[in-house]
Design a protein around this motif. Structure first.
Motif, PDB file in Angstrom:
ATOM      1  N   LYS A  49       0.833  -1.197   0.000  1.00  0.00           N
ATOM      2  CA  LYS A  49       0.000   0.000   0.000  1.00  0.00           C
ATOM      3  C   LYS A  49       0.871   1.252   0.000  1.00  0.00           C
ATOM      4  O   LYS A  49       0.610   2.198  -0.738  1.00  0.00           O
ATOM      5  N   PHE A  50       1.939   1.246   0.794  1.00  0.00           N
ATOM      6  CA  PHE A  50       2.828   2.402   0.852  1.00  0.00           C
ATOM      7  C   PHE A  50       3.447   2.666  -0.517  1.00  0.00           C
ATOM      8  O   PHE A  50       3.484   3.796  -0.982  1.00  0.00           O
ATOM      9  N   PHE A  51       3.912   1.611  -1.176  1.00  0.00           N
ATOM     10  CA  PHE A  51       4.553   1.762  -2.472  1.00  0.00           C
ATOM     11  C   PHE A  51       3.553   2.259  -3.521  1.00  0.00           C
ATOM     12  O   PHE A  51       3.856   3.168  -4.293  1.00  0.00           O
ATOM     13  N   VAL A  52       2.374   1.678  -3.540  1.00  0.00           N
ATOM     14  CA  VAL A  52       1.342   2.100  -4.488  1.00  0.00           C
ATOM     15  C   VAL A  52       0.955   3.555  -4.220  1.00  0.00           C
ATOM     16  O   VAL A  52       0.807   4.351  -5.158  1.00  0.00           O
ATOM     17  N   LYS A  53       0.824   3.919  -2.963  1.00  0.00           N
ATOM     18  CA  LYS A  53       0.467   5.295  -2.602  1.00  0.00           C
ATOM     19  C   LYS A  53       1.546   6.283  -3.041  1.00  0.00           C
ATOM     20  O   LYS A  53       1.244   7.365  -3.535  1.00  0.00           O
ATOM     21  N   LYS A  54       2.785   5.893  -2.899  1.00  0.00           N
ATOM     22  CA  LYS A  54       3.897   6.750  -3.319  1.00  0.00           C
ATOM     23  C   LYS A  54       3.847   6.989  -4.833  1.00  0.00           C
ATOM     24  O   LYS A  54       4.043   8.108  -5.300  1.00  0.00           O
ATOM     25  N   LEU A  55       3.583   5.941  -5.599  1.00  0.00           N
ATOM     26  CA  LEU A  55       3.460   6.092  -7.051  1.00  0.00           C
ATOM     27  C   LEU A  55       2.277   6.996  -7.406  1.00  0.00           C
ATOM     28  O   LEU A  55       2.376   7.851  -8.282  1.00  0.00           O
ATOM     29  N   LYS A  56       1.172   6.807  -6.722  1.00  0.00           N
ATOM     30  CA  LYS A  56      -0.017   7.629  -6.972  1.00  0.00           C
ATOM     31  C   LYS A  56       0.270   9.095  -6.666  1.00  0.00           C
ATOM     32  O   LYS A  56      -0.115   9.986  -7.425  1.00  0.00           O
ATOM     33  N   ASN A  57       0.964   9.342  -5.552  1.00  0.00           N
ATOM     34  CA  ASN A  57       1.299  10.714  -5.166  1.00  0.00           C
ATOM     35  C   ASN A  57       2.246  11.384  -6.153  1.00  0.00           C
ATOM     36  O   ASN A  57       2.297  12.606  -6.232  1.00  0.00           O
ATOM     37  N   LYS A  58       2.994  10.595  -6.913  1.00  0.00           N
ATOM     38  CA  LYS A  58       3.881  11.147  -7.941  1.00  0.00           C
ATOM     39  C   LYS A  58       3.107  11.514  -9.210  1.00  0.00           C
ATOM     40  O   LYS A  58       3.677  12.030 -10.156  1.00  0.00           O
ATOM     41  N   GLY A  59       1.811  11.219  -9.217  1.00  0.00           N
ATOM     42  CA  GLY A  59       0.976  11.621 -10.341  1.00  0.00           C
ATOM     43  C   GLY A  59       0.728  10.550 -11.386  1.00  0.00           C
ATOM     44  O   GLY A  59       0.128  10.831 -12.425  1.00  0.00           O
ATOM     45  N   TYR A  60       1.188   9.336 -11.148  1.00  0.00           N
ATOM     46  CA  TYR A  60       0.925   8.264 -12.103  1.00  0.00           C
ATOM     47  C   TYR A  60      -0.528   7.839 -12.034  1.00  0.00           C
ATOM     48  O   TYR A  60      -1.113   7.792 -10.958  1.00  0.00           O
ATOM     49  N   ARG A  61      -1.110   7.537 -13.196  1.00  0.00           N
ATOM     50  CA  ARG A  61      -2.394   6.853 -13.223  1.00  0.00           C
ATOM     51  C   ARG A  61      -2.074   5.378 -13.066  1.00  0.00           C
ATOM     52  O   ARG A  61      -1.214   4.851 -13.766  1.00  0.00           O
ATOM     53  N   LEU A  62      -2.763   4.717 -12.170  1.00  0.00           N
ATOM     54  CA  LEU A  62      -2.478   3.324 -11.874  1.00  0.00           C
ATOM     55  C   LEU A  62      -3.614   2.425 -12.325  1.00  0.00           C
ATOM     56  O   LEU A  62      -4.777   2.713 -12.063  1.00  0.00           O
TER      57      LEU A  62
END
Length: 132
Positions: free
Chosen positions: A3-16
């Motif tokens: 969850k932390f890793f996915v959240k970090k990617l999301k916060n960088k602006g990536y669409r997941l």
């Protein structure tokens, strides 16, 4: 940890986009026991879509949901045959082994002159409690 890793990617602006070969009871278990699913912009589940990796149609659906060129997508998977199938369509692939190797590959892809990552297609983030 996931969850932390996915959240970090999301916060960088990536669409997941979550692209998963799964079945309904497994997905229901994940939805009830893990809180990271809302971080994904789209969920492409094989049991709903009728195709599974490494079939071409499931990657085409991911590209459609991403609303961009296949070259603007970054696909993460732990199975090489799935990555190769995505790469045939022009999607940059990463063979997931460790988070640190993934980060290194994402950084390299971001700084590549011919690749502008807008979407991350992620699979296999959690263990299947039903086996398989």
């Amino acid at each position: 940890k996931n969850k932390f890793f996915v959240k970090k990617l999301k916060n960088k602006g990536y669409r997941l986009i979550l692209l998963s070969n799964t079945f309904e009871p497994h997905f229901n278990y994940i939805a009830e026991n893990y809180s990271f699913l809302p971080l994904f912009d789209h969920l492409i589940l094989s049991y709903e879509f009728g195709y599974a990796k490494p079939e071409k149609k499931i990657y085409e659906e991911a590209i459609k949901q991403a609303k961009c060129l296949s070259s603007e997508c970054f696909f993460i998977d732990d199975r090489l045959e799935n990555i190769r199938a995505a790469e045939i369509l022009g999607i940059k692939g990463h063979h997931f082994r460790t988070p640190s190797l993934l980060i290194d590959d994402l950084i390299a892809a971001e700084f590549s002159l011919d690749l502008r990552i807008q979407n991350i297609i992620w699979v296999k983030i959690i263990h299947n409690p039903f086996g398989g």
